[in-house]
Design a protein around this motif. Sequence first.
Motif, PDB file in Angstrom:
ATOM      1  N   ILE A  63      27.477  35.665  33.246  1.00  0.00           N
ATOM      2  CA  ILE A  63      27.179  34.328  32.721  1.00  0.00           C
ATOM      3  C   ILE A  63      28.481  33.523  32.612  1.00  0.00           C
ATOM      4  N   ASP A  64      28.430  32.255  33.073  1.00  0.00           N
ATOM      5  CA  ASP A  64      29.632  31.414  33.037  1.00  0.00           C
ATOM      6  C   ASP A  64      29.780  30.653  31.723  1.00  0.00           C
ATOM      7  N   TYR A  65      28.641  30.344  31.098  1.00  0.00           N
ATOM      8  CA  TYR A  65      28.701  29.546  29.872  1.00  0.00           C
ATOM      9  C   TYR A  65      27.430  29.799  29.067  1.00  0.00           C
ATOM     10  N   ALA A  66      27.601  29.961  27.753  1.00  0.00           N
ATOM     11  CA  ALA A  66      26.441  30.244  26.895  1.00  0.00           C
ATOM     12  C   ALA A  66      26.289  29.176  25.821  1.00  0.00           C
ATOM     13  N   CYS A  78      27.459  35.607  17.033  1.00  0.00           N
ATOM     14  CA  CYS A  78      27.123  35.739  18.463  1.00  0.00           C
ATOM     15  C   CYS A  78      28.216  35.116  19.339  1.00  0.00           C
ATOM     16  N   VAL A  79      28.727  33.965  18.907  1.00  0.00           N
ATOM     17  CA  VAL A  79      29.774  33.287  19.691  1.00  0.00           C
ATOM     18  C   VAL A  79      31.057  34.129  19.715  1.00  0.00           C
ATOM     19  N   ASP A  80      31.418  34.686  18.592  1.00  0.00           N
ATOM     20  CA  ASP A  80      32.616  35.547  18.523  1.00  0.00           C
ATOM     21  C   ASP A  80      32.498  36.687  19.527  1.00  0.00           C
ATOM     22  N   ARG A  81      31.327  37.309  19.521  1.00  0.00           N
ATOM     23  CA  ARG A  81      31.125  38.490  20.359  1.00  0.00           C
ATOM     24  C   ARG A  81      31.133  38.132  21.843  1.00  0.00           C
ATOM     25  N   LEU A  82      30.538  37.007  22.207  1.00  0.00           N
ATOM     26  CA  LEU A  82      30.557  36.573  23.613  1.00  0.00           C
ATOM     27  C   LEU A  82      31.974  36.182  24.026  1.00  0.00           C
ATOM     28  N   PRO A  88      32.761  31.795  27.591  1.00  0.00           N
ATOM     29  CA  PRO A  88      32.856  30.607  26.737  1.00  0.00           C
ATOM     30  C   PRO A  88      31.483  30.178  26.245  1.00  0.00           C
ATOM     31  N   CYS A  89      31.447  29.632  25.019  1.00  0.00           N
ATOM     32  CA  CYS A  89      30.161  29.294  24.395  1.00  0.00           C
ATOM     33  C   CYS A  89      30.190  27.921  23.761  1.00  0.00           C
ATOM     34  N   PHE A  90      29.018  27.317  23.680  1.00  0.00           N
ATOM     35  CA  PHE A  90      28.839  26.139  22.839  1.00  0.00           C
ATOM     36  C   PHE A  90      28.265  26.619  21.519  1.00  0.00           C
ATOM     37  N   GLY A  91      28.999  26.311  20.441  1.00  0.00           N
ATOM     38  CA  GLY A  91      28.552  26.722  19.108  1.00  0.00           C
ATOM     39  C   GLY A  91      29.749  27.248  18.339  1.00  0.00           C
ATOM     40  N   PRO A  92      29.689  27.171  17.011  1.00  0.00           N
ATOM     41  CA  PRO A  92      30.802  27.627  16.180  1.00  0.00           C
ATOM     42  C   PRO A  92      30.863  29.156  16.097  1.00  0.00           C
TER      43      PRO A  92
END
Length: 422
Positions: A63-66, A78-82, A88-92
């Motif tokens: 996955i390129d972006y979550a 979840c963002v920390d783990r990804l 890279p993720c959208f979200g805090p």
Amino acid sequence: MKLLVVGSGGREHAIIKKLKENKSVSAIYALPGNGGIAADATCVPIGATDIDKIVEFAVENAIDYAVVAPDDPLVLGCVDRLNEKGIPCFGPDAKAAIIEGSKAFSKNLMKKYGIPTASYEIFTELSAALEYLKTAPIPTVVKADGLALGKGVIIAQTREEAIEAVTDMMANAKFGKSGSTVVIEEFLTGPEVSVLAFTDGKVVRPMVSSMDHKRVGDHDTGLNTGGMGTIAPNPYYTEEIAARCMEEIFLPTVAAMNAEGRTFKGCLYFGLMLTPNGPKVIEYNCRFGDPETQVVLSLMESDLLTVMRSCTNGTLAETEVKFADKHACCVILASGGYPESYPKGFEITMTAEAAAHTYVAGAKLENGKLLTSGGRVTGTTAVADSLEKAVKEAYRLSDGVQFEGAYRRSDIGQRALQAKTR
Ligand code: AMP
Ligand code: GLY
């Protein structure tokens, strides 16, 4: 680009449809998605809070972006783990998502940094809370500290109700661990406004304002729900108030989170009340609202993926975030009985025209049929040049969505229309 969207509601359907407008998107996986989202993304049966499996899926599928949309996976990290896996993720991250995850945290943050909000006391002992309630001004507002599916807020009109609410939360664990700490706060009055804002931790770009309709019944009666409909923009939110909110609330909040070592990147949702003493924060959410997203993204002209990625990589200042100078209305169809218990499994039919304007929430696909599977089932959304036309059109389109026991409010947008004509 291969994208992953965590979540399963109408909000996620709206996000996915908007992300698809970007030509570089080759695949979108929704975890777990729903029966309606399946028309626009590949749904994978992994629950939104099953962080281990989400991370495993993201790595295996390159996955390129979550985009992590709901509050609970955000609060669970979840963002920390990804990010740890280089996705890279959208979200805090979890440190920043606490702004929604703990009301005690957010109230203390606002007090420390002088951000206007209702005055309050925090209690971890039932006896102290009950003692305080002996003389607290009534009505008063009792809130469970943690996430409680939007149901952990009781507006107590009498002292007895306040005592019952506090006892339910602290002694009877009505909201589980969420209620072992409670916030008791001042009852505020005034029109409510939802403002969702993109932020990269440096600049804040508010989206068009909106108005939710949280109560289940017409004229704001009955139980609180996740939201029965929305309109945007919110007519109470004038340019003058917007400028004041930016100065007194939005920028100070982002700065406060930075000062606390909890830089917030993603969508910060400001639930505001426009009181006689100025705008005050009712609540922060660390994510897009539902059903606010359905109207707000319907009006968004800029490319969502570009804006989201600029929040992640700190380039929001150079990125255009533009909204149409139009109006939108979303009418939710819910299962009869919601927000209390309700039957499920009814077939949903939609005209092609209605389907094109409908974001699906509580529905599953079984043998090619779309069946109801949740409280809020669909959100039909219309955009028009005037609020009046958007409301009329959303209701007309929503007539094209049918299932047994379907319930909708009949007055979505009426309060906003009245505000406009005053
Ligand atoms: P919340 O889950 O914090 O958004 O609260 C749910 C709803 O309760 C809000 O949308 C408001 O309508 C109402 N509410 C929350 N806090 C207050 C307050 N301090 N004074 C008056 N109403 C409130
Ligand atoms: N519509 C309110 C929320 O998403 O919390």
